[in-house]
Every structure is written in C-alpha cells, then in structure tokens.
Scaffold this active site. Structure first.
Site, PDB file in Angstrom:
ATOM      1  N   CYS A 179       0.852  -1.288   0.100  1.00 42.45           N
ATOM      2  CA  CYS A 179      -0.082  -0.069   0.180  1.00 42.45           C
ATOM      3  C   CYS A 179       0.838   1.209   0.151  1.00 42.45           C
ATOM      4  O   CYS A 179       0.487   2.485  -0.749  1.00 42.45           O
ATOM      5  CB  CYS A 179      -1.068   0.109   1.172  1.00 42.45           C
ATOM      6  SG  CYS A 179       0.094  -0.151   2.680  1.00 42.45           S
TER       7      CYS A 179
ATOM      8  N   ASN B  13      -4.904   2.907   3.540  1.00 40.20           N
ATOM      9  CA  ASN B  13      -3.937   1.876   3.244  1.00 40.20           C
ATOM     10  C   ASN B  13      -4.721   0.653   3.101  1.00 40.20           C
ATOM     11  O   ASN B  13      -4.063  -0.648   2.642  1.00 40.20           O
ATOM     12  CB  ASN B  13      -2.970   1.405   4.365  1.00 40.20           C
ATOM     13  CG  ASN B  13      -3.499   1.622   5.482  1.00 40.20           C
ATOM     14  OD1 ASN B  13      -3.894   2.866   6.086  1.00 40.20           O
ATOM     15  ND2 ASN B  13      -3.730   0.516   6.316  1.00 40.20           N
TER      16      ASN B  13
END
EC number: 1.2.1.59
Length: 337
Positions: free
Chosen positions: A154, A317
């Site tokens: 991420c 994320n």
C-alpha cells in the site's frame, strides 16, 4: 470472464471483494474463498466492518458458501495451497491475500493446485515475481512473462505515483521516506511475543518504529530510482489511513508552488483516479474510503534551498490499495487469451 479465488479473507481479502462488488463492468467473477474461518463468520465480517460500515448487500451463508446479491461464492478452509480445489473450480486467478505465500515457490503452490496465475497483495520476495503499480508501470504488463505478480505494498502504491512525477520533472538524486502508518494485523494489541520486538508492543498505545521496504521497492517499478530511496515506518494508534513523508534532493532547482503545480496537473490528467491533490487542511479520517492510491497534501509541500523537496501524501492503506488490486486483476483479465 476470469474466474477468481481469494486466498485469505482478512482486511485486504474482504476489501477486495467489496471493491469488486462496486464495479459494474468487471471482467472478474469471484468464485471461491479459502480462509481459516468458517463461511458464516466470514459473511458476518463482510457485512459488518468497523472501518467501512455495514455493506449494503443481501448476504447469506451456509456451511460451504457465501452468497452476496445472488452470487454464490464457494468456501474452503485449508492452510496448504496444494490441497485447494482450484482445478475443480476452474480458477484462473488467485488473489493471494494471506501475507504468507509471497515467494515464487510459495505462490506457485496455487498453480500446482490448478490455478493459472497468482496476484500477491503484498511485496513479493525473491526472483520470478513481476511487480506492478497501477499508474506507474502496470501498462507494461506482459501476460506470459510471469506466473506470479505482485501489487506491491500500500505504501509503494502511495509513493510511486507522485515520486514518478517528481522524478520526471525535477530528477531525484536521493531521498528518504517516512510513512506514519496505521497499525495492522501484524502487530500485537497487547504486549506479546513477535519476531519484531517493536511490533511485539501494544499497537493501540504506542508509536512503533519498524521497517518498510516501500521506498526501495519503488525501484522495481521506476528503475531509474534504484538505490536512491530508503525509508522507515512509524506505526501509530489509528486503525486506518496512513501518510507518506518524502524528502528528496533534486537535480533541478524549484519552488514549492512549482512542485505543487506539476503534481496537481498529473492528478488531473495522466494519473487521474490514482493520484489526487488537495490543499485543504485535512486530517487522516478525512481520507478514509478514498479510492485513489495517494492524495498529495499541497499545503504541506516544502522546498529548502531550491533542491530539497518535501512532499506529504495521504492514503487509505486498506480501501485505496484494494481498489488497485482489483484494477491489476482487471488488467490480467483483459490480457487473457
């Protein structure tokens, strides 16, 4: 349609399914889930989510499957990928979301079980894994080149798009990155043993410095940055949304307004949907549920001495990253012969 199975129905596995359910023109069909939990528990966790809220869908479960809006997804529970029924279920692509099978040797167990290709939702470890970041190098995807591909992390998905813009316009000489990152499942909620002594400490009451390969991994998708970036992570007591702080020395002297200008232009053109730009004075919760990979916070951009540039970018994320996993899976599907 490309038949997809999800291996690991945790945070990314469930986010992936939610993201896919939100697509109206998908070339994917999720047909199977392998997870250590049972279908009824997984259906409950899909419906009720502490970050995303209740899923607006018709969800039911029995002993062997989950049904979402009339689509039945078969479920199995086996820790060994070699035992999974991918051949029987005619699975084309496995979304490897356990965080465990991140090497070529581990991921190809899914291929041995009958799948045709594996997409790892984490940085790949070792050779023979193609790493792609949507908006940066995913357009270079070659279907026959790799059995196993990775969507990187991420944080790499946040950093790489705006890092590429800075490098293309000003030339990065070297730099460091710090991600102030929400805690994840690979930390302890109370002090307990962990191979990383800092991650062994209670996640919700500590700032936890730890390693991240995100900065170095950028070179996998932007080769000209090989050896130029490094970084660390500070895990903090928030459950979702993180922020990257990139400081680089650049070849071409600039000012903050010019840096923001090229980032804003990219967000509106070549990286639209992947990179966003804001100059509003926002905080982390304002970025929860954002679909993009990163949002540059132009109000925090700094330039010192003309050649030291600091850029801050926010990212969800979980959700933003999972959107890119779906995007990359769609790219795979469109390249299937």
């Amino acid at each position: 349609m490309t038949r997809v199975a999800i291996n690991g129905f945790g945070r990314i596995g469930r986010n992936f399914l939610r993201c896919w359910l939100g697509r109206t023109d998908s070339q994917l069909e999720v047909v199977g889930i392998n997870d250590t939990s049972d279908p009824r528990t997984n259906a409950h966790l899909l419906r009720y989510d502490s970050m995303l809220g209740k899923l607006d869908a018709d969800i039911s479960a029995d002993e062997n499957s989950i049904t979402v809006n009339g689509k039945t997804i078969k479920c199995v529970s086996d820790r060994n990928p070699l035992n999974l029924p991918w051949a029987e279920w005619n699975v084309d692509l496995v979304i490897e979301a356990t965080g465990v099978f991140v090497t070529h040797e581990g991921a190809t167990k899914h291929v041995q079980a009958g799948a045709k290709k594996v997409l790892i939702t984490a940085p790949g470890k070792g050779p023979n894994i193609g790493t792609y970041v949507v908006g940066v190098n995913a357009h270079e995807y070659k279907h026959e080149e790799y059995e196993v591909i990775s969507n990187a992390s991420c944080t790499t998905n946040c950093l790489a798009p705006f890092g590429k813009v800075i490098n293309d316009n000003f030339g990065i000489i070297k730099g460091t990155m710090t991600t102030t990152h929400s805690y994840t499942g690979d930390q302890r909620i109370l002090d307990a043993s962990h191979r990383d002594l800092r991650r062994a400490r209670a996640a919700a009451v500590n700032i936890v410095p730890t390693s991240t390969g995100a900065a170095k991994a950028v070179a996998l998708v932007i080769p000209e940055l090989q050896g130029k970036l490094n970084g660390i992570a500070l895990r903090v007591p928030t459950p979702n949304v993180s922020v990257v702080d990139l400081v680089v020395q650049v070849e071409k002297n600039t000012i903050a307004e010019q840096v923001n200008g090229v980032l804003k232009e990219a967000a509106n053109t070549s990286l639209k949907g992947v990179l966003e730009y804001t100059d509003l004075e926002l905080v982390s919760s304002d970025f929860r549920g954002t679909d993009c990979s990163s949002t540059v916070d132009g109000s925090l951009t700094m330039v010192m001495g003309g050649d030291m540039v600091k850029v801050i970018a926010w990212y969800d994320n979980e959700w933003g990253y999972s959107q890119r996993v779906v995007d990359l899976a769609e790219i795979v599907a469109k390249n299937w012969k």
